[in-house]
Design a protein around this motif. Sequence first.
Motif, PDB file in Angstrom:
ATOM      1  N   GLU A  27       2.862  -3.272  51.593  1.00  0.00           N
ATOM      2  CA  GLU A  27       3.590  -4.403  52.153  1.00  0.00           C
ATOM      3  C   GLU A  27       4.009  -5.341  51.034  1.00  0.00           C
ATOM      4  O   GLU A  27       3.201  -5.698  50.177  1.00  0.00           O
ATOM      5  CB  GLU A  27       2.720  -5.155  53.156  1.00  0.00           C
ATOM      6  CG  GLU A  27       3.469  -6.238  53.890  1.00  0.00           C
ATOM      7  CD  GLU A  27       2.645  -6.857  55.006  1.00  0.00           C
ATOM      8  OE1 GLU A  27       2.721  -8.085  55.141  1.00  0.00           O
ATOM      9  OE2 GLU A  27       1.946  -6.120  55.702  1.00  0.00           O
ATOM     10  N   VAL A  28       5.258  -5.714  51.044  1.00  0.00           N
ATOM     11  CA  VAL A  28       5.791  -6.648  50.054  1.00  0.00           C
ATOM     12  C   VAL A  28       5.251  -8.037  50.373  1.00  0.00           C
ATOM     13  O   VAL A  28       5.215  -8.452  51.525  1.00  0.00           O
ATOM     14  CB  VAL A  28       7.339  -6.647  50.087  1.00  0.00           C
ATOM     15  CG1 VAL A  28       7.909  -7.719  49.188  1.00  0.00           C
ATOM     16  CG2 VAL A  28       7.883  -5.285  49.708  1.00  0.00           C
ATOM     17  N   SER A  63       8.944  -8.020  42.454  1.00  0.00           N
ATOM     18  CA  SER A  63       7.560  -8.147  41.996  1.00  0.00           C
ATOM     19  C   SER A  63       6.727  -6.955  42.427  1.00  0.00           C
ATOM     20  O   SER A  63       5.925  -6.426  41.648  1.00  0.00           O
ATOM     21  CB  SER A  63       6.928  -9.434  42.533  1.00  0.00           C
ATOM     22  OG  SER A  63       7.581 -10.555  42.012  1.00  0.00           O
ATOM     23  N   GLU A  64       6.908  -6.533  43.660  1.00  0.00           N
ATOM     24  CA  GLU A  64       6.151  -5.388  44.170  1.00  0.00           C
ATOM     25  C   GLU A  64       6.519  -4.113  43.415  1.00  0.00           C
ATOM     26  O   GLU A  64       5.652  -3.319  43.057  1.00  0.00           O
ATOM     27  CB  GLU A  64       6.412  -5.209  45.664  1.00  0.00           C
ATOM     28  CG  GLU A  64       5.530  -4.177  46.314  1.00  0.00           C
ATOM     29  CD  GLU A  64       4.052  -4.533  46.297  1.00  0.00           C
ATOM     30  OE1 GLU A  64       3.229  -3.609  46.105  1.00  0.00           O
ATOM     31  OE2 GLU A  64       3.716  -5.718  46.452  1.00  0.00           O
ATOM     32  N   MET A  65       7.801  -3.930  43.151  1.00  0.00           N
ATOM     33  CA  MET A  65       8.236  -2.741  42.415  1.00  0.00           C
ATOM     34  C   MET A  65       7.761  -2.787  40.966  1.00  0.00           C
ATOM     35  O   MET A  65       7.433  -1.753  40.388  1.00  0.00           O
ATOM     36  CB  MET A  65       9.750  -2.598  42.477  1.00  0.00           C
ATOM     37  CG  MET A  65      10.257  -2.188  43.828  1.00  0.00           C
ATOM     38  SD  MET A  65      12.050  -2.017  43.792  1.00  0.00           S
ATOM     39  CE  MET A  65      12.319  -1.203  45.349  1.00  0.00           C
ATOM     40  N   ALA A  66       7.724  -3.968  40.361  1.00  0.00           N
ATOM     41  CA  ALA A  66       7.252  -4.104  38.983  1.00  0.00           C
ATOM     42  C   ALA A  66       5.770  -3.773  38.897  1.00  0.00           C
ATOM     43  O   ALA A  66       5.320  -3.154  37.928  1.00  0.00           O
ATOM     44  CB  ALA A  66       7.517  -5.507  38.474  1.00  0.00           C
ATOM     45  N   LYS A  70       3.749   1.060  36.422  1.00  0.00           N
ATOM     46  CA  LYS A  70       2.754   0.859  35.372  1.00  0.00           C
ATOM     47  C   LYS A  70       2.962   1.816  34.200  1.00  0.00           C
ATOM     48  O   LYS A  70       2.597   1.516  33.086  1.00  0.00           O
ATOM     49  CB  LYS A  70       1.342   1.057  35.932  1.00  0.00           C
ATOM     50  CG  LYS A  70       0.974   0.100  37.037  1.00  0.00           C
ATOM     51  CD  LYS A  70       0.742  -1.273  36.494  1.00  0.00           C
ATOM     52  CE  LYS A  70       0.308  -2.186  37.624  1.00  0.00           C
ATOM     53  NZ  LYS A  70       0.280  -3.556  37.273  1.00  0.00           N
ATOM     54  N   GLU A  71       3.514   3.000  34.458  1.00  0.00           N
ATOM     55  CA  GLU A  71       3.683   3.989  33.408  1.00  0.00           C
ATOM     56  C   GLU A  71       4.929   3.682  32.590  1.00  0.00           C
ATOM     57  O   GLU A  71       6.007   3.522  33.137  1.00  0.00           O
ATOM     58  CB  GLU A  71       3.812   5.382  34.024  1.00  0.00           C
ATOM     59  CG  GLU A  71       2.593   5.828  34.779  1.00  0.00           C
ATOM     60  CD  GLU A  71       2.777   7.209  35.390  1.00  0.00           C
ATOM     61  OE1 GLU A  71       3.594   7.993  34.867  1.00  0.00           O
ATOM     62  OE2 GLU A  71       2.104   7.482  36.388  1.00  0.00           O
TER      63      GLU A  71
END
Length: 78
Positions: A27-28, A63-66, A70-71
């Motif tokens: 959930e965003v 923000s959620e996509m960022a 992580k890779e």
Amino acid sequence: MKKQELIHLHGLLAQVQNHYEAESGTEVDHDEYEELGVKPTSIHKSKTDHKAAVFAIADGIASEMADEAKEPVSAAAD
């Protein structure tokens, strides 16, 4: 940008958020967006209100996509 265009963009971003949540299963965070109380269907709200909502929903999605990315991506070509 005209108010009608902002409302249209607002609706598109809401669809992107719904699609992302459905596909990723997460959930965003949209506390800031919810606090504004402006939905894409709130055509009686001002242009400024819709502009703030567009920025809030876009920031939540980004923000959620960022957080998910992580890779690091390799700079070398295949």
